[in-house]
Design an enzyme around this catalytic site. Structure first.
Site, PDB file in Angstrom:
ATOM      1  N   SER A   1       0.776  -1.342   0.130  1.00  0.00           N
ATOM      2  CA  SER A   1       0.010  -0.050   0.041  1.00  0.00           C
ATOM      3  C   SER A   1       0.827   1.275  -0.080  1.00  0.00           C
ATOM      4  CB  SER A   1      -1.003   0.040   1.399  1.00  0.00           C
ATOM      5  OG  SER A   1      -1.677  -1.167   1.266  1.00  0.00           O
TER       6      SER A   1
HETATM    7  N1  SAH Z   1       0.207  -5.484   3.710  1.00  0.00           N
HETATM    8  C1  SAH Z   1       0.984  -5.906   2.650  1.00  0.00           C
HETATM    9  C2  SAH Z   1       0.235  -5.467   1.591  1.00  0.00           C
HETATM   10  C3  SAH Z   1      -0.873  -6.278   1.250  1.00  0.00           C
HETATM   11  S1  SAH Z   1      -1.663  -6.782  -0.185  1.00  0.00           S
HETATM   12  C4  SAH Z   1       2.317  -5.204   2.979  1.00  0.00           C
HETATM   13  O1  SAH Z   1       2.415  -4.384   3.916  1.00  0.00           O
HETATM   14  O2  SAH Z   1       3.109  -5.485   1.936  1.00  0.00           O
HETATM   15  C5  SAH Z   1      -2.853  -7.953   0.205  1.00  0.00           C
HETATM   16  C6  SAH Z   1      -2.383  -9.262   0.595  1.00  0.00           C
HETATM   17  O3  SAH Z   1      -3.668 -10.109   1.170  1.00  0.00           O
HETATM   18  C7  SAH Z   1      -1.824 -10.224  -0.622  1.00  0.00           C
HETATM   19  O4  SAH Z   1      -0.449 -10.429  -0.371  1.00  0.00           O
HETATM   20  C8  SAH Z   1      -2.767 -11.345  -0.688  1.00  0.00           C
HETATM   21  O5  SAH Z   1      -2.157 -12.570  -0.993  1.00  0.00           O
HETATM   22  C9  SAH Z   1      -3.144 -11.600   0.739  1.00  0.00           C
HETATM   23  N2  SAH Z   1      -4.592 -12.165   0.694  1.00  0.00           N
HETATM   24  C10 SAH Z   1      -5.544 -12.046   0.118  1.00  0.00           C
HETATM   25  N3  SAH Z   1      -6.508 -12.862   0.461  1.00  0.00           N
HETATM   26  C11 SAH Z   1      -6.203 -13.388   1.587  1.00  0.00           C
HETATM   27  C12 SAH Z   1      -6.809 -14.083   2.657  1.00  0.00           C
HETATM   28  N4  SAH Z   1      -7.928 -14.849   2.383  1.00  0.00           N
HETATM   29  N5  SAH Z   1      -5.814 -14.578   3.810  1.00  0.00           N
HETATM   30  C13 SAH Z   1      -4.547 -14.174   3.910  1.00  0.00           C
HETATM   31  N6  SAH Z   1      -4.037 -13.301   3.177  1.00  0.00           N
HETATM   32  C14 SAH Z   1      -4.789 -13.075   1.870  1.00  0.00           C
END
Ligand code: SAH
Length: 240
Positions: free
Chosen positions: A91
């Protein structure tokens, strides 16, 4: 000048300017990254509504350029999200800071993040408390984030590869839960695993559409909305 001499001098000139080019365009030293990070804190965070000193110092300390692919490191302190592979994104710094400020984490609080991605948000949280738990669905991202967090001194963060929609029941309750992917609704398991008085921050809305990042407090077992902001996140994978 003979043709071979011309070629040779072109090569020599090329070799001479290469270090200059790589200094200005490609490589950046730790000092330059720190300066870029300080500018990010001053303009993008303090310049907006990030006022919590602990959040500001965490954002000034964590080396965000180490959480993005190497070729994007020079862009790590700009005001936008960046790709981290597997079609996911880290983000925008302001959104990370705002979610952290909304979470109101105190030292010793147990915090859960759903959507580890690069591990950057988890590292920011780890600057505020030593009890950070983070879940990532995609194994390649979970593994890379775990290695990166350990290498950067955030080895106390617990990274689990699994479905964050179900939360982390063995470690509940949590004082704060941050979901960093957009969901159509608040996963019921997360409400259950939030402590009374705890805070839940989650972007809600359809994938690719208009989403709202909401801050909830758990009062008498129920979620009460306290704040919201329009945002755009990658989707949370939810049960069908
Ligand atoms: N917080 C992260 C960015 C998140 S992007 C950072 O600081 O870099 C969103 C993430 O959520 C992705 O990596 C995706 O694979 C994960 N995601 C999506 N659905 C999910 C779920 N049901 N459980 C765990 N992770 C999930």
């Amino acid at each position: 000048m003979k043709k071979s001499t011309k070629v040779l001098s072109a090569i020599l000139v090329g070799l001479a300017i290469l270090p200059v080019l790589s200094d200005t365009l490609l490589a950046q030293s730790d000092d330059e990254f720190q300066a870029a990070r300080d500018r990010m804190v001053a303009w993008q965070l303090k310049g907006r509504d990030i006022t919590d000193d602990r959040v500001l110092s965490a954002m000034a300390r964590v080396p965000r350029h180490r959480f993005v692919p190497e070729f994007l490191a020079p862009l790590a302190y700009e005001d936008h999200p960046l790709p981290i592979g597997s079609e996911q994104t880290i983000s925008q710094p302001y959104i990370v800071a705002l979610m952290t400020q909304w979470a109101g984490v105190k030292a010793g609080d147990k915090v859960l993040e759903v959507g580890t991605g690069s591990g950057y948000q988890a590292a920011i949280l780890a600057e505020l408390t030593d009890k950070v738990y983070t879940i990532e669905l995609r194994p390649e991202l979970a593994q890379a984030a775990d290695g990166r967090l350990k290498a950067l001194g955030y080895g106390r963060v617990k990274v689990k590869c699994g479905d964050g929609y179900q939360g982390w029941p063995e470690e509940a309750p949590f004082a704060a839960i941050l979901v960093t992917a957009a969901a159509s609704q608040v996963p019921p398991a997360l409400t259950a695993q939030l402590m009374e008085g705890g805070r839940l921050i989650i972007p809600l809305g359809p994938p690719g559409g208009f989403q709202t990042m909401a801050l909830f407090r758990k009062i008498n077992g129920k979620l009460k909305e306290e704040n919201r902001l329009p945002v755009s996140f990658v989707p949370l994978v939810e049960p069908r």
